[in-house]
Design an enzyme around this catalytic site. Structure first.
Site, PDB file in Angstrom:
ATOM      1  N   ASP A 144      42.643  42.471 -95.057  1.00 57.45           N
ATOM      2  CA  ASP A 144      43.216  42.831 -96.078  1.00 57.45           C
ATOM      3  C   ASP A 144      42.142  43.326 -97.403  1.00 57.45           C
ATOM      4  O   ASP A 144      41.511  42.185 -97.281  1.00 57.45           O
ATOM      5  CB  ASP A 144      44.683  41.855 -96.774  1.00 57.45           C
ATOM      6  CG  ASP A 144      45.525  42.723 -97.398  1.00 57.45           C
ATOM      7  OD1 ASP A 144      45.839  44.011 -96.647  1.00 57.45           O
ATOM      8  OD2 ASP A 144      46.691  41.489 -97.736  1.00 57.45           O
ATOM      9  N   TYR A 168      40.297  42.101-100.988  1.00 53.45           N
ATOM     10  CA  TYR A 168      40.378  40.988-101.954  1.00 53.45           C
ATOM     11  C   TYR A 168      41.541  41.672-103.279  1.00 53.45           C
ATOM     12  O   TYR A 168      41.777  42.755-103.259  1.00 53.45           O
ATOM     13  CB  TYR A 168      39.189  40.597-102.723  1.00 53.45           C
ATOM     14  CG  TYR A 168      38.121  39.702-102.181  1.00 53.45           C
ATOM     15  CD1 TYR A 168      38.856  38.585-101.160  1.00 53.45           C
ATOM     16  CD2 TYR A 168      36.695  40.535-101.661  1.00 53.45           C
ATOM     17  CE1 TYR A 168      37.852  38.692-100.283  1.00 53.45           C
ATOM     18  CE2 TYR A 168      36.551  40.016-101.079  1.00 53.45           C
ATOM     19  CZ  TYR A 168      36.279  38.930 -99.832  1.00 53.45           C
ATOM     20  OH  TYR A 168      35.498  38.563 -99.317  1.00 53.45           O
ATOM     21  N   PHE A 179      35.081  41.892 -96.640  1.00 50.69           N
ATOM     22  CA  PHE A 179      34.924  40.396 -97.232  1.00 50.69           C
ATOM     23  C   PHE A 179      33.832  41.099 -98.568  1.00 50.69           C
ATOM     24  O   PHE A 179      32.959  39.979 -98.867  1.00 50.69           O
ATOM     25  CB  PHE A 179      34.220  39.717 -96.460  1.00 50.69           C
ATOM     26  CG  PHE A 179      34.902  39.991 -94.802  1.00 50.69           C
ATOM     27  CD1 PHE A 179      35.334  38.123 -95.130  1.00 50.69           C
ATOM     28  CD2 PHE A 179      34.533  40.160 -93.794  1.00 50.69           C
ATOM     29  CE1 PHE A 179      36.247  38.118 -93.745  1.00 50.69           C
ATOM     30  CE2 PHE A 179      34.975  40.096 -92.763  1.00 50.69           C
ATOM     31  CZ  PHE A 179      36.159  38.137 -92.591  1.00 50.69           C
ATOM     32  N   HIS A 232      37.045  32.532 -88.043  1.00 51.83           N
ATOM     33  CA  HIS A 232      36.829  33.175 -88.949  1.00 51.83           C
ATOM     34  C   HIS A 232      36.278  32.559 -90.505  1.00 51.83           C
ATOM     35  O   HIS A 232      36.118  31.474 -89.570  1.00 51.83           O
ATOM     36  CB  HIS A 232      38.547  33.667 -89.478  1.00 51.83           C
ATOM     37  CG  HIS A 232      38.855  34.674 -90.657  1.00 51.83           C
ATOM     38  ND1 HIS A 232      38.532  34.159 -92.045  1.00 51.83           N
ATOM     39  CD2 HIS A 232      39.164  35.915 -90.731  1.00 51.83           C
ATOM     40  CE1 HIS A 232      38.330  34.771 -92.641  1.00 51.83           C
ATOM     41  NE2 HIS A 232      38.446  36.138 -92.087  1.00 51.83           N
TER      42      HIS A 232
END
Length: 221
Positions: free
Chosen positions: A65, A67, A78, A187
């Protein structure tokens, strides 16, 4: 939402743009951006495609998703805009690069420099409502981005797919493991990283070793 996507992708993705689900998705995104604050800015929704052209893809990193805070999302998973505080997952990515490659920790969290070297920074969902994580999930984006992953798998070879965490690992089913390189780990989020599932994966040096073996210039991480 105008689908402003680099021409190199169009022969492969045009069929998706013409499907009913995508037209519904466009209507949904237009409504959301008109009536709510959403991220990334409209012109950056397809940034991952516009800065990493189809012919240039070497590595694919899959996020979930964008930010959802102000000034953060720039259409690359990221990644945050220069001058924005680095989110926890990005901090851990940079720490792993420090350990793995002995590169100094970078000042900017903008990963555009990776994208322009052939790293496809693909979120599964390309938009989000401000401060509401996951608010644009299950509206059609995942169908589209799954098609993107499948397209890269089918039409290219020797791509390095970095699948971090349970969500990204589910995408293995879309990738032909006989002709691509799949690197998996936990992750980089603190919850996973602090349990020992992230640090030491050496994905960045491993990717460059694979590229070197193929006679392809390494990524300057």
């Amino acid at each position: 939402m105008n689908v402003e996507i680099h021409p190199s992708w169009k022969p492969y993705l045009e069929p998706e743009f013409n499907k009913p689900y995508f037209k519904d998705l466009v209507d949904f995104v237009k409504f959301e951006y008109k009536n709510h604050t959403c991220f990334p800015p409209g012109k950056k929704i397809f940034n991952a495609f516009n800065h990493c052209h189809f012919n240039d893809v070497k590595v694919v990193i899959i996020g979930q998703d964008p930010y959802h805070g102000y000034g953060q999302a720039n259409g690359l998973c990221f990644s945050v805009n220069a001058g924005i505080e680095h989110p926890p997952s990005l901090i851990n990515i940079f720490k792993e690069i420090e350990q793995d490659l002995k590169n100094p920790y970078p000042e900017s969290g903008d990963l555009l420099r990776w994208s322009e070297q052939g790293v496809m920074l693909l979120n599964a969902t390309l938009t989000v409502r401000a401060h509401q994580a996951g608010s644009h999930q299950k509206k059609g984006w995942e169908t589209f981005t799954d098609a993107v992953i499948r397209t890269i798998s089918e039409h290219k070879s020797d791509i390095i797919f970095m699948l971090w965490g349970g969500f990204a690992k589910q995408k293995i089913r879309l990738i032909d493991g006989t002709k691509h390189h799949i690197l998996t780990s936990g992750h980089p989020s603190p919850l996973s990283a602090n349990r020992g599932y992230w640090f030491g994966n050496r994905h960045f040096s491993r990717a460059n070793t694979i590229l070197g073996g193929l006679g392809i210039p390494p990524i300057q991480w």
